[in-house]
Design a protein around this motif. Structure first.
Motif, PDB file in Angstrom:
ATOM      1  N   ASN B  27       0.821  -1.216   0.000  1.00 51.46           N
ATOM      2  CA  ASN B  27       0.000   0.000   0.000  1.00 51.46           C
ATOM      3  C   ASN B  27       0.853   1.264   0.000  1.00 51.46           C
ATOM      4  O   ASN B  27       0.494   2.263  -0.634  1.00 51.46           O
ATOM      5  N   ALA B  28       1.991   1.205   0.710  1.00 56.51           N
ATOM      6  CA  ALA B  28       2.885   2.372   0.724  1.00 56.51           C
ATOM      7  C   ALA B  28       3.400   2.660  -0.685  1.00 56.51           C
ATOM      8  O   ALA B  28       3.512   3.825  -1.093  1.00 56.51           O
ATOM      9  N   ALA B  29       3.677   1.601  -1.425  1.00 53.86           N
ATOM     10  CA  ALA B  29       4.135   1.782  -2.812  1.00 53.86           C
ATOM     11  C   ALA B  29       3.034   2.449  -3.644  1.00 53.86           C
ATOM     12  O   ALA B  29       3.308   3.353  -4.443  1.00 53.86           O
ATOM     13  N   LEU B  30       1.796   2.015  -3.430  1.00 50.63           N
ATOM     14  CA  LEU B  30       0.679   2.630  -4.167  1.00 50.63           C
ATOM     15  C   LEU B  30       0.536   4.108  -3.814  1.00 50.63           C
ATOM     16  O   LEU B  30       0.260   4.957  -4.675  1.00 50.63           O
ATOM     17  N   SER B  31       0.757   4.408  -2.543  1.00 48.81           N
ATOM     18  CA  SER B  31       0.675   5.787  -2.089  1.00 48.81           C
ATOM     19  C   SER B  31       1.759   6.646  -2.745  1.00 48.81           C
ATOM     20  O   SER B  31       1.502   7.778  -3.173  1.00 48.81           O
ATOM     21  N   LEU B  32       2.958   6.097  -2.851  1.00 44.30           N
ATOM     22  CA  LEU B  32       4.054   6.810  -3.524  1.00 44.30           C
ATOM     23  C   LEU B  32       3.713   7.075  -4.991  1.00 44.30           C
ATOM     24  O   LEU B  32       3.991   8.156  -5.529  1.00 44.30           O
ATOM     25  N   ILE B  33       3.110   6.080  -5.625  1.00 35.62           N
ATOM     26  CA  ILE B  33       2.744   6.235  -7.041  1.00 35.62           C
ATOM     27  C   ILE B  33       1.658   7.299  -7.206  1.00 35.62           C
ATOM     28  O   ILE B  33       1.727   8.158  -8.100  1.00 35.62           O
ATOM     29  N   HIS B  34       0.678   7.252  -6.317  1.00 35.38           N
ATOM     30  CA  HIS B  34      -0.408   8.232  -6.352  1.00 35.38           C
ATOM     31  C   HIS B  34       0.146   9.652  -6.283  1.00 35.38           C
ATOM     32  O   HIS B  34      -0.198  10.526  -7.083  1.00 35.38           O
TER      33      HIS B  34
END
Lengths: 407, 407
Positions: B27-34
């Protein structure tokens, strides 16, 4: 239309009738088959004997392995188990028509995800003729039509078993006898593999070479059941007596089985200890030492077959890390790799052990013969009624009545 | 090692690290991408504009369809939806590590079936560049590495989006930036399709010709997302106003969509009635009349694409028969075929609409990117301890703690 296309067309027609056959009808067909097998026991033994005699001659001349001859046999408890298996499958819960998801998309617009047969399944297998009966029973229970191709050494046994099943099915009012068809030649397979219009799934059970050949020759989805290169890793901290006992089971109880341990990985600390000494005395094959559990995992992920791998360890942490990180269908802690088996897993029946990473993985029971369809019940809804400034979807989870669509 | 083999090796390594990444890390990776997508909005628009300008020129010369040019766009609400989609996927429940079955095989020998990522997924898609972001987000959430191949018309947009995702991932401590890789040429695909050692699944999204080409060129399992030839059948008894309204939605709201109705089957009783007259006025294409629901089912099963088919009828009996007998991923009653869609079904995210009959069928959400592995926890058990005259398996169903293995 070629012979094989005509055959596939018949199988497809049988599969469509099976899609709508009730559980009662499918079980009645199994009951007819069970009865017919018992009534024709002598005929079966006679044809099986002919196969065994021919195979024994070939084995004497070295053209066939003794092991294969042994696998052809269909007498005594093997016959009883085969026949009893049909009854077991008849007694199982109906896997068809099970609702697994129910969602209200909007008022009066309800969605259901319901299990259903795949359709026409082509199964290629070797040696053991009882597979004809096992697979036919699994297919009928799950509402699929099957086209079977067995090993040529069991040709007479396969033929008599299929003919008995066909005769039994001809007494069924709803299920066509074409639901179970047998083909004999290799060239038949090559033709059938081209018929992705009629055949929905092919299951090759055998060597890696067979599975790769099939995968490389067809557009039909392939559920491969190939050899395993299973590993057991002996961690730094472990119960030596347990390790040896489990390892002997894993390596020696059935060396040619797909779930037998091929590769022994051992933590380097065990080298030159009495434990290791007694271990290598019992196991003559090559052993690879590794410095830690990560190295064991890396070795298995690089060189294994993603089938079944075990760790023997007193450390729960290492075991959890191993079981999470090893990219295999089965990851075991403190037990034998040979537990990887549908019957031992409690599935009641087994199609095989899949080395696929899609559809079905590891030991496969009836659910490997099923897929699902979505049913949407409306009262005139249109998609253009929904969107910005219009109606919204509610997506309310409904309570699932698993049996709602079972017949 | 060829360039493509090197690339597949990197993807495989990234997938192994993703197998063990916690939900928090993913989820942290998704947040970084967002965050990175929002910060780089201008850059993305710039590259997208270049793609659109080049495509517009081609369209003016007739070398490209106007429709395709339209699908390339990535501004306004399309950009907002794409970015917001990443957040939506971040917010979804973790699909990895879910226990779906727990069985006690014997005292101290417990079996669990646990969801896990498939591994490395190759996805081939056309035109719309936002697919890069959708699929990358779905892949990361489900713990898979992806290799993407988009349409050449969107090359610059795809490249900038992938580069932003890679930069964002390089800030993640656990997830390699190789988790999302992009290839550009057709020849790259031909090479990748040979690498079944590294790639676990290929998902071609596009025409039937593309899906068949991929199926015919690889040993890797294929999850095809092809065109649909969807039918709507107007039964003898129905609400005429509803029938016309639903049919117009099904046929005309997005004629090129895979879930649009192509074929109109109509009960013969409607010929030369006012209802039929007003219907054909609205719909100019060919219509086939059938004498009854069975004929409609037979027509669809022979000539359809097993995608989505609907019946408009006042008869529950006919509707149930239709929905059970039509061998398609989606069978609908009294609503538009265009509801066949992952978002409309409430899956939150969509990989596509599968025309496969194995693994995943119909609209596919996150679960299409998952498989399972079996974990067996023992304390020294051997298979040879079980059997006639020895220990027996208990096969006791354990209560399932779905979250037991989630991290």
């Amino acid at each position: 239309m070629s012979d094989m296309e005509a055959l596939a067309t018949r199988s497809r027609a049988a599969s469509l009738s099976l899609q709508t056959a009730s559980c009662k009808d499918r079980n009645a067909a199994l009951s007819l088959i069970h009865k017919a097998l018992l009534e024709n026991a002598d005929k079966i033994q006679q044809e099986n004997k002919a196969d065994i005699e021919a195979a024994t001659k070939l084995a004497e001349s070295g053209a066939l392995s003794q092991q294969l001859v042994k696998r052809l046999g269909l007498s005594g408890s093997k016959f009883a188990d085969m026949v009893h298996g049909v009854k077991d499958i008849e007694m199982m819960d109906d896997p068809v028509g099970k609702t697994t998801l129910a969602t209200r998309l909007d008022d009066g617009l309800d969605l259901y995800k319901v299990s259903c047969p795949i359709g026409v399944v082509l199964i290629i297998f070797e040696a053991r003729p009882e597979v004809v009966v096992n697979i036919a029973a699994l297919a009928l229970k799950s509402g699929n039509a099957v086209i079977l191709k067995g090993g040529k050494e069991a040709a007479k046994s396969n033929a008599i078993l299929t003919s008995i099943i066909n005769d039994a099915l001809s007494q069924s009012k709803t299920i066509s006898k074409d639901a179970v068809l047998l083909v004999e030649s290799r060239t038949a397979i090559d033709e059938l593999l081209k018929l992705d219009r009629y055949i929905d799934l092919v299951i090759p059970r055998g060597s890696n070479a067979l599975v790769r050949h099939v995968q490389g020759s067809t557009r039909i989805p392939v559920l491969g059941h190939a050899d395993g290169i299973c590993a057991t890793y002996l961690d730094e901290k472990l119960d030596p007596e347990m390790a040896i006992r489990v390892l002997i089971d894993a390596k020696t109880s059935a060396p040619s089985a797909c779930n037998s341990t091929e590769t022994l990985l051992i933590h380097e600390s065990h080298i030159s200890t009495p434990f290791f000494g007694s271990l290598v005395k019992k196991l003559t094959e090559a052993v690879k030492t590794v410095p830690n559990v990560s190295a064991a995992i890396a070795h298995i992920n690089s060189h294994g077959s993603h089938h079944t791998d075990a760790i023997i360890s007193s450390s729960k942490e290492n075991a959890e890390s191993f079981m999470r990180s090893v990219d295999s269908a089965d990851t075991f802690w403190n037990c034998s790799t040979r537990f990887a088996d549908g019957f031992r897993f409690g599935f009641g029946a087994e199609i095989g052990v899949s080395t696929n990473k899609t559809h079905a993985r590891g030991p496969v029971g009836l659910e490997g013969m099923l897929i699902y369809k979505f049913r949407l019940y409306g009262n005139g809804q249109c998609t253009q009624d929904y969107g910005a400034g219009k109606k919204s979807y509610v997506h309310e989870k409904l309570e699932v009545d698993e049996a709602k669509f079972q017949i």
